[in-house]
Design an enzyme around this catalytic site. Structure first.
Site, PDB file in Angstrom:
ATOM      1  N   LYS A  81       0.827  -1.200   0.000  1.00 19.50           N
ATOM      2  CA  LYS A  81       0.000   0.000   0.000  1.00 19.50           C
ATOM      3  C   LYS A  81       0.869   1.261   0.000  1.00 19.50           C
ATOM      4  O   LYS A  81       1.853   1.354   0.745  1.00 19.50           O
ATOM      5  CB  LYS A  81      -0.934  -0.012   1.218  1.00 19.50           C
ATOM      6  CG  LYS A  81      -1.971   1.110   1.222  1.00 19.50           C
ATOM      7  CD  LYS A  81      -2.934   0.934   2.393  1.00 19.50           C
ATOM      8  CE  LYS A  81      -3.968   2.063   2.428  1.00 19.50           C
ATOM      9  NZ  LYS A  81      -4.915   1.902   3.555  1.00 19.50           N
ATOM     10  N   SER A 156      -9.655   2.723   2.386  1.00 16.29           N
ATOM     11  CA  SER A 156      -8.586   3.343   1.631  1.00 16.29           C
ATOM     12  C   SER A 156      -7.647   2.344   0.957  1.00 16.29           C
ATOM     13  O   SER A 156      -6.835   2.737   0.108  1.00 16.29           O
ATOM     14  CB  SER A 156      -7.759   4.242   2.557  1.00 16.29           C
ATOM     15  OG  SER A 156      -7.105   3.467   3.561  1.00 16.29           O
ATOM     16  N   SER A 180     -10.607   0.379   6.481  1.00 13.45           N
ATOM     17  CA  SER A 180      -9.895   0.520   5.212  1.00 13.45           C
ATOM     18  C   SER A 180      -9.335  -0.773   4.640  1.00 13.45           C
ATOM     19  O   SER A 180      -8.862  -0.784   3.507  1.00 13.45           O
ATOM     20  CB  SER A 180      -8.760   1.540   5.357  1.00 13.45           C
ATOM     21  OG  SER A 180      -9.276   2.845   5.391  1.00 13.45           O
TER      22      SER A 180
END
Length: 493
Positions: A81, A156, A180
């Site tokens: 990420k 996210s 997320s």
């Protein structure tokens, strides 16, 4: 095995092939990179890719397998990420405000992936500063859901979930401060795990925020468990870590005698009937496995959830507000809205969030005393637009307006952060949008959620194994697929 079959090969299966010399890490990586090249013009999940470094690492992994020196993730492609550091690579957090210079250190979670032999072939997209339930930014454009490109992959960790669904990574790292990991996993039809707070070490200062978690994302429960065993365990850099625990292991699939609590709305959310119906059909699988299902009515309220968001504004939001104070002209509209809400937050909001969490725990504790799991949908609605902006898109359930932060049902278990939560695919709506099911365990009972998840996965036959079970991603030019982020991003402080 066809190139697409290789791209969708599970981590556990790939390791077995490596062990038997029926597949090499080089072949797998080559297929993964080719899949990303084909799908990225539409999906835009992996804004930074490292094909040359990845192929070199795959050749080194192949040599380790030949020497009998393989590590737990040896040779597996892992999307990292774009919110955590890898030494030598820039970390943008999806923001134009971040300097484009290489990090000098590697985050603990990423260091564990590397030490286990995982290969970071790409960075996955995130909304700016990870503060949205969709994934678009001025830095990287619009990330799209492989199942329905006009819709969002969630956020996210939206890039991670989209890449898994698209077959352009085998595993992915995620972070979860308000859902997320679980929210995008649900929207993309993949698996995501929020461990209990402290199970996976994190970096300062947010390692000290009990809402914050790092965890694995994958296309199967077994793969998520494999990666969780690599990520878990204390680290001297993080004083919030829990003590060492036994590694997660596969367990028999029989759930006879289990009592499972079911809540379609967690008492505090307006939920779409089609989402609830899809979740109920998945819940029936647990009943078929021998579990007794008990529908519960939690006395949680929207005000309690609002108190949780106030907590996030008091900490996480202040960090974003600090960026906005000096560089707001470069930021997206949703990040600026979050920053503005943070500026209005007061010290009393922090106390209110603690009181709300205590009240929520008092209501949940007796349920969990008699039930091994609580099951609920992960999202309140089936889909939101990929390029969501409030001035252009209205969100509603059964004709009643909802806000963007009302679309996910995940925040309660950041507030009650010691509960492990596994999000698993529940099915898809008539329009083709995936729906996810949250399996919430008792305090620190990681093993229960994985045992139930593995049993469920075996009963439904897994996901993505056949070409018919994978998204059909249309061919498009990048200009068509990932236009500049909409007018929402041009808002100034």
């Amino acid at each position: 095995m066809s190139p697409d079959d290789l791209a969708y090969l599970g981590a556990v299966e790939a390791l077995d092939h490596f062990r038997r010399r029926s597949l090499s890490p080089v072949e797998l990586m080559r297929a993964m990179l080719a899949r990303a090249e084909a799908t990225e013009p539409v999906v835009n999940a992996l804004p930074l890719r490292y094909p040359e470094q990845a192929m070199q690492a795959a050749r080194e992994a192949e040599a380790r397998w030949m020497r009998g020196e393989a590590r737990p993730l040896e040779g597996l492609p892992v999307a990292i990420k774009d919110s955590t550091d890898l030494a030598g690579q820039p970390t943008s957090l999806g923001s134009l405000t971040m300097p484009d210079r290489p990090a000098t250190r590697t985050a603990v979670v990423n260091a564990r992936v590397l030490a286990a032999g995982g290969i970071p072939h790409a960075r996955s997209a995130t909304p700016e500063f990870s503060c949205a339930y969709y994934t678009h930014s001025r830095r990287w454009g619009v990330t799209r859901n492989p199942w329905r490109p006009e819709t969002a992959p969630g956020g996210s960790s939206g890039g991670a979930a989209a890449a898994l669904a698209a077959g352009s990574t085998t595993l992915a790292t995620g972070s979860d401060i308000a859902g997320s990991i679980r929210e995008p996993a649900a929207r993309c039809g993949v698996v995501g795990y929020k461990p209990p707070y402290g199970r996976v070490p994190q970096d300062a200062p947010f390692n000290l925020d009990t809402y914050c978690h790092a965890g694995p994302m994958a296309r199967s429960v077994a793969d998520a468990m494999l990666m969780q065993n690599v990520l878990a365990g204390p680290d001297a850099s993080d004083p919030a870590c829990l003590p060492e625990s036994e590694p997660l292991a596969e367990a028999p699939g029989d759930l006879t005698g289990w009592r499972i609590a079911w809540s379609p709305d967690l008492g505090a959310f307006r939920t779409d009937p089609e989402v609830v119906g899809t979740a109920r059909r998945a819940l029936a699988v647990f009943a078929d496995l021998g579990a007794e299902i008990e529908e519960v009515r939690l006395p949680w309220t929207p005000a309690m959830i609002a108190a949780g968001w106030a907590h996030l504004r008091m900490g996480f939001g202040q960090w974003i507000a600090r960026q906005a104070k000096t560089q707001g002209a470069l930021m997206t509209g949703y990040a600026l809205r979050f920053a503005e809400a943070a500026r209005r937050a007061g010290a009393s909001d922090h106390l209110a969030s603690l009181a709300a969490a205590a009240e929520m725990h008092a209501a949940l504790a007796p349920v969990m005393a008699r039930c091994r799991l609580l099951v609920a949908p992960a999202t309140a609605c089936a889909a939101i637009p990929a390029d969501y902006a409030p001035e252009r898109h209205a969100l509603a359930i059964e004709g009643r307006a909802i806000g963007e932060f009302d679309t996910a049902m995940t925040l309660p278990f950041n507030m009650l952060s010691r509960h492990p939560v596994l999000s698993v695919p529940a099915g898809r709506t008539a329009a083709g949008s995936p729906v996810g099911l949250q399996l919430v365990g008792r305090l620190l009972a990681d093993g229960d959620v994985f045992r139930a998840g593995l049993a469920y996965e075996a009963a439904v036959g897994g996901w993505y194994r056949r070409a018919a079970d994978r998204p059909r991603i249309p061919a498009q030019d990048r200009e068509q697929a990932t236009p500049p982020t909409p007018a929402d991003t041009e808002v100034t402080p």
